[in-house]
Enzyme design. Structure first.
Site, PDB file in Angstrom:
ATOM      1  N   LYS A  22       0.848  -1.204   0.000  1.00 41.99           N
ATOM      2  CA  LYS A  22       0.000   0.000   0.000  1.00 41.99           C
ATOM      3  C   LYS A  22       0.880   1.250   0.000  1.00 41.99           C
ATOM      4  O   LYS A  22       0.663   2.179  -0.775  1.00 41.99           O
ATOM      5  CB  LYS A  22      -0.879   0.019   1.240  1.00 41.99           C
ATOM      6  CG  LYS A  22      -1.564   1.370   1.507  1.00 41.99           C
ATOM      7  CD  LYS A  22      -2.448   1.354   2.722  1.00 41.99           C
ATOM      8  CE  LYS A  22      -1.708   1.667   3.989  1.00 41.99           C
ATOM      9  NZ  LYS A  22      -1.461   3.076   4.276  1.00 41.99           N
ATOM     10  N   ASN A  23       1.909   1.258   0.848  1.00 40.61           N
ATOM     11  CA  ASN A  23       2.699   2.480   1.043  1.00 40.61           C
ATOM     12  C   ASN A  23       3.747   2.711  -0.029  1.00 40.61           C
ATOM     13  O   ASN A  23       4.492   3.684   0.034  1.00 40.61           O
ATOM     14  CB  ASN A  23       3.321   2.483   2.444  1.00 40.61           C
ATOM     15  CG  ASN A  23       2.254   2.662   3.507  1.00 40.61           C
ATOM     16  OD1 ASN A  23       1.117   3.026   3.199  1.00 40.61           O
ATOM     17  ND2 ASN A  23       2.586   2.375   4.742  1.00 40.61           N
ATOM     18  N   CYS A 116      -5.937  12.678  12.641  1.00 43.05           N
ATOM     19  CA  CYS A 116      -5.932  11.238  12.375  1.00 43.05           C
ATOM     20  C   CYS A 116      -5.883  10.551  13.734  1.00 43.05           C
ATOM     21  O   CYS A 116      -5.389  11.099  14.711  1.00 43.05           O
ATOM     22  CB  CYS A 116      -4.690  10.944  11.530  1.00 43.05           C
ATOM     23  SG  CYS A 116      -4.135   9.259  11.618  1.00 43.05           S
ATOM     24  N   ARG A 121      -0.017  14.358  13.006  1.00 42.96           N
ATOM     25  CA  ARG A 121       0.535  14.102  11.673  1.00 42.96           C
ATOM     26  C   ARG A 121       0.592  15.386  10.824  1.00 42.96           C
ATOM     27  O   ARG A 121      -0.022  15.490   9.773  1.00 42.96           O
ATOM     28  CB  ARG A 121      -0.241  12.988  10.993  1.00 42.96           C
ATOM     29  CG  ARG A 121      -0.205  11.714  11.840  1.00 42.96           C
ATOM     30  CD  ARG A 121      -0.797  10.544  11.182  1.00 42.96           C
ATOM     31  NE  ARG A 121       0.050  10.022  10.106  1.00 42.96           N
ATOM     32  CZ  ARG A 121      -0.358   9.043   9.294  1.00 42.96           C
ATOM     33  NH1 ARG A 121      -1.564   8.542   9.417  1.00 42.96           N
ATOM     34  NH2 ARG A 121       0.431   8.608   8.337  1.00 42.96           N
ATOM     35  N   ASP A 305       4.210   0.233  12.088  1.00 40.36           N
ATOM     36  CA  ASP A 305       2.980  -0.347  11.517  1.00 40.36           C
ATOM     37  C   ASP A 305       2.772  -1.797  11.923  1.00 40.36           C
ATOM     38  O   ASP A 305       1.743  -2.382  11.595  1.00 40.36           O
ATOM     39  CB  ASP A 305       3.007  -0.250   9.988  1.00 40.36           C
ATOM     40  CG  ASP A 305       2.930   1.183   9.514  1.00 40.36           C
ATOM     41  OD1 ASP A 305       3.229   1.440   8.337  1.00 40.36           O
ATOM     42  OD2 ASP A 305       2.593   2.054  10.346  1.00 40.36           O
ATOM     43  N   ARG A 397      -8.795  -0.312   4.228  1.00 40.76           N
ATOM     44  CA  ARG A 397      -7.906   0.712   3.668  1.00 40.76           C
ATOM     45  C   ARG A 397      -6.579   0.103   3.233  1.00 40.76           C
ATOM     46  O   ARG A 397      -5.966   0.547   2.271  1.00 40.76           O
ATOM     47  CB  ARG A 397      -7.607   1.787   4.721  1.00 40.76           C
ATOM     48  CG  ARG A 397      -8.816   2.554   5.169  1.00 40.76           C
ATOM     49  CD  ARG A 397      -8.393   3.753   5.966  1.00 40.76           C
ATOM     50  NE  ARG A 397      -7.370   4.488   5.225  1.00 40.76           N
ATOM     51  CZ  ARG A 397      -6.785   5.579   5.713  1.00 40.76           C
ATOM     52  NH1 ARG A 397      -7.098   6.024   6.899  1.00 40.76           N
ATOM     53  NH2 ARG A 397      -5.871   6.223   5.003  1.00 40.76           N
TER      54      ARG A 397
HETATM   55  C1  EPZ Z   1       4.143   6.841   6.492  1.00 45.46           C
HETATM   56  O1  EPZ Z   1       3.355   7.857   7.078  1.00 45.46           O
HETATM   57  C2  EPZ Z   1       3.209   5.660   6.293  1.00 45.46           C
HETATM   58  N1  EPZ Z   1       2.139   6.021   5.362  1.00 45.46           N
HETATM   59  C3  EPZ Z   1       2.640   5.222   7.640  1.00 45.46           C
HETATM   60  O2  EPZ Z   1       1.846   4.069   7.414  1.00 45.46           O
HETATM   61  C4  EPZ Z   1       3.803   4.850   8.559  1.00 45.46           C
HETATM   62  O3  EPZ Z   1       3.302   4.516   9.826  1.00 45.46           O
HETATM   63  C5  EPZ Z   1       4.770   6.042   8.679  1.00 45.46           C
HETATM   64  O4  EPZ Z   1       5.211   6.454   7.374  1.00 45.46           O
HETATM   65  C6  EPZ Z   1       5.998   5.699   9.502  1.00 45.46           C
HETATM   66  O5  EPZ Z   1       6.659   4.611   8.947  1.00 45.46           O
HETATM   67  C7  EPZ Z   1       2.408   6.048   4.031  1.00 45.46           C
HETATM   68  O6  EPZ Z   1       3.517   5.789   3.604  1.00 45.46           O
HETATM   69  C8  EPZ Z   1       1.266   6.411   3.128  1.00 45.46           C
HETATM   70  P1  EPZ Z   1       6.150  10.062   8.766  1.00 45.46           P
HETATM   71  P2  EPZ Z   1       3.951   9.357   7.186  1.00 45.46           P
HETATM   72  O7  EPZ Z   1       6.070  11.365   8.047  1.00 45.46           O
HETATM   73  O8  EPZ Z   1       4.849   9.643   6.062  1.00 45.46           O
HETATM   74  C9  EPZ Z   1       6.119  13.456  12.058  1.00 45.46           C
HETATM   75  C10 EPZ Z   1      -0.042   2.679   7.677  1.00 45.46           C
HETATM   76  O9  EPZ Z   1      -0.562   2.143   8.662  1.00 45.46           O
HETATM   77  N2  EPZ Z   1       6.013  14.418  10.943  1.00 45.46           N
HETATM   78  O10 EPZ Z   1       7.307   9.161   8.481  1.00 45.46           O
HETATM   79  O11 EPZ Z   1       2.790  10.266   7.423  1.00 45.46           O
HETATM   80  C11 EPZ Z   1       4.888  12.557  12.170  1.00 45.46           C
HETATM   81  O12 EPZ Z   1       3.870  13.199  12.915  1.00 45.46           O
HETATM   82  C12 EPZ Z   1       0.438   4.113   7.768  1.00 45.46           C
HETATM   83  O13 EPZ Z   1       0.161   2.113   6.575  1.00 45.46           O
HETATM   84  C13 EPZ Z   1       6.018  15.774  11.248  1.00 45.46           C
HETATM   85  O14 EPZ Z   1       6.086  16.174  12.415  1.00 45.46           O
HETATM   86  O15 EPZ Z   1       4.809   9.263   8.507  1.00 45.46           O
HETATM   87  C14 EPZ Z   1       5.439  11.327  12.850  1.00 45.46           C
HETATM   88  O16 EPZ Z   1       5.475  11.569  14.245  1.00 45.46           O
HETATM   89  C15 EPZ Z   1       0.163   4.726   9.134  1.00 45.46           C
HETATM   90  N3  EPZ Z   1       5.936  16.677  10.224  1.00 45.46           N
HETATM   91  C16 EPZ Z   1       6.883  11.237  12.323  1.00 45.46           C
HETATM   92  O17 EPZ Z   1       7.177  12.532  11.755  1.00 45.46           O
HETATM   93  C17 EPZ Z   1       5.851  16.271   8.906  1.00 45.46           C
HETATM   94  O18 EPZ Z   1       5.802  17.135   8.009  1.00 45.46           O
HETATM   95  C18 EPZ Z   1       7.088  10.204  11.215  1.00 45.46           C
HETATM   96  O19 EPZ Z   1       6.019  10.348  10.335  1.00 45.46           O
HETATM   97  C19 EPZ Z   1       5.822  14.885   8.627  1.00 45.46           C
HETATM   98  C20 EPZ Z   1       5.920  13.983   9.659  1.00 45.46           C
END
Ligand code: EPZ
Length: 418
Positions: A22-23, A116, A121, A305, A397
């Site tokens: 998915k990702n 969310c 996020r 995840d 999803r």
């Molecule tokens: C990706 O989300 C995945 N989704 C998530 O999978 C996964 O849990 C996550 O990466 C971590 O591996 C997709 O790829 C579509 P991050 P993402 O930006 O990119 C903070 C699932 O279940 N952050 O790596 O949104 C954020 O809040 C989903 O398949 C900021 O503060 O995660 C988090 O604490 C859930 N500002 C940390 O960074 C930003 O601009 C890591 O989040 C971006 C992120």
């Protein structure tokens, strides 16, 4: 709405074919916006989220057709740069159209994703990165309204946190920028490597695949892609954990064992037999489970995840497990539901202590987010009695036919109208 009904206590025996990730599918579908013409994506999972992303691209002027797990996406007719709230509110990954739209059209108007279940996020790293590439944006009625005068200009960008989608978004913007972009503290998840392969196959010049520093030499235009989506490592891990909890022996095919470096040692330490082959995994869960400690980290650390699924498994061990969630601030929603099944779990901030009692009892529970719902399925497969999981749209999803795949290997599981 549908519910899933599981009668626990039946071991899993047989073979499951893993779907595409998915990702990876979500960013790679967006990357098709970077070049007009028919792009071919193979091994694409059929999920609620991929259908939502295709609906979003359709609204922008894209056409697509699916034959089995192969998608052909033609973005020649791209005529809009606005991603509406109605679509974005159901899927945060919609923010991934920002980079491609700015690169292709110089303009993007994308609804802010909103909250969310697992955390705030924010997308500040995405927006700061685009600013460094010469993009100006403003927040207008819940939308990010972004514009770039001519072309984005290469820059050196360093993320505070190795964010997965921020790395992907900036990558997709930088490939058509003027000059060189360096991304430091880039995320290293395998889905990003899949995106790098797709973009380089389109004529981009990206160096540093799988490393925490990416170097992108901007080019003037790209060609349509043909790419295969990587196997879903989170679906793979979910089935390994399910077999460990329910008992029995499973073979997983069409998978890539190298994408889960941190899971096998944890499962083996818990007493689960796992054997890796080139594109197959064998798992046998028949012994007594031991408690193990888990701390989620960016790749190649333990995936956030799989945290909820691992917590469900630890409820069936005999012993203590300390589970620490370092990525998201509210990813213990499954704890209250597991407690309804008799789990002894204490939460203190970002850590949860599981006192494994060796078993759980079936109960009516509610899915709260995608991976929490997977953890409830794992618990239901091994619990004594019947478990009913409501709000299974969360599960739809991110899992392609999870119920069908589990039923085919002996689980007493079915989907019913609520
Ligand atoms: C990706 O989300 C995945 N989704 C998530 O999978 C996964 O849990 C996550 O990466 C971590 O591996 C997709 O790829 C579509 P991050 P993402 O930006 O990119 C903070 C699932 O279940 N952050 O790596 O949104 C954020 O809040 C989903 O398949 C900021 O503060 O995660 C988090 O604490 C859930 N500002 C940390 O960074 C930003 O601009 C890591 O989040 C971006 C992120």
């Amino acid at each position: 709405m549908d519910k899933i009904v599981i009668e626990g206590g039946h071991p899993l025996e047989g073979e499951i074919r893993i779907s595409g990730a998915k990702n990876a599918a979500l960013p790679l579908i967006c990357a098709c916006l970077l070049a007009p013409g028919p792009h071919v994506l193979e091994n694409v999972p059929d999920l609620r989220d991929t259908r939502t992303m295709l609906a979003l691209l359709e609204a922008l002027g894209t056409t697509w057709q699916r034959e089995g797990d192969t998608l052909t996406i033609d973005t020649s007719g791209l005529h809009s740069f606005e991603a509406s709230y109605d679509l974005v509110k159901t899927m945060r990954a919609s923010v991934l159209v920002l980079g491609p739209l700015l690169a292709r059209m110089g303009r993007a108007r994308v609804s802010l994703p909103g909250g969310c279940a697992i955390g705030a996020r924010p997308i500040n790293f995405h927006l700061q990165g685009f600013e460094q590439l010469g993009v100006t944006h403003q927040l207008d009625q819940g939308y990010v309204d972004a514009v770039v005068a001519d072309r984005m200009r290469g820059a050196t960008i360093c993320f505070d946190i190795p964010s997965v989608t921020a790395t992907e978004n900036i990558l997709m913007g930088a490939v058509l920028a003027q000059g060189t972009t360096i991304i430091k503290n880039a995320a290293r998840e395998p889905e990003i490597g899949n995106l790098v392969d797709m973009l380089n196959g389109m004529g981009a010049r990206i160096k540093g695949r799988d490393l925490d520093t990416l170097q992108i030499e901007g080019v003037r235009q790209l060609q349509p892609a043909r790419i295969r989506i990587v196997p879903d490592r989170i679906e793979t891990g979910t089935f390994l954990i399910a077999a460990a909890a329910a008992g029995g022996e499973l073979t997983l095919t069409n998978c890539d064992p190298s994408l889960l470096p941190s899971l096998y040692e944890k499962l083996r330490a818990a007493g689960v037999k796992v054997r890796e082959e080139r594109e197959r995994l064998h798992v046998a869960g028949n012994g007594q489970l031991r408690g193990v400690d888990i701390k989620t980290m960016p790749y190649p650390g333990f995936p956030t995840d799989l945290q909820a699924q691992m917590m469900a498994l630890m409820c069936f061990s005999r012993g203590l497990s300390l589970i620490t969630e370092t990525i998201f601030e509210n990813r213990f929603m499954h704890v209250a539901e597991l407690r309804r099944m008799g789990a002894d779990i204490r939460v203190d901030g970002h850590s949860a202590i599981v006192n494994g009692t060796g078993t759980l009892r079936g109960a009516k529970v509610m899915a709260t987010d995608l991976r929490a719902s997977a953890s409830l399925v794992v618990a239901g497969l091994a619990a004594q009695g019947v478990t009913e999981i409501s709000r299974v749209y969360h599960l739809d999803r991110g899992y392609d036919n999870l119920v069908g795949k589990l039923a085919a290997v002996g689980a007493h599981i079915q989907r019913e109208k609520e």
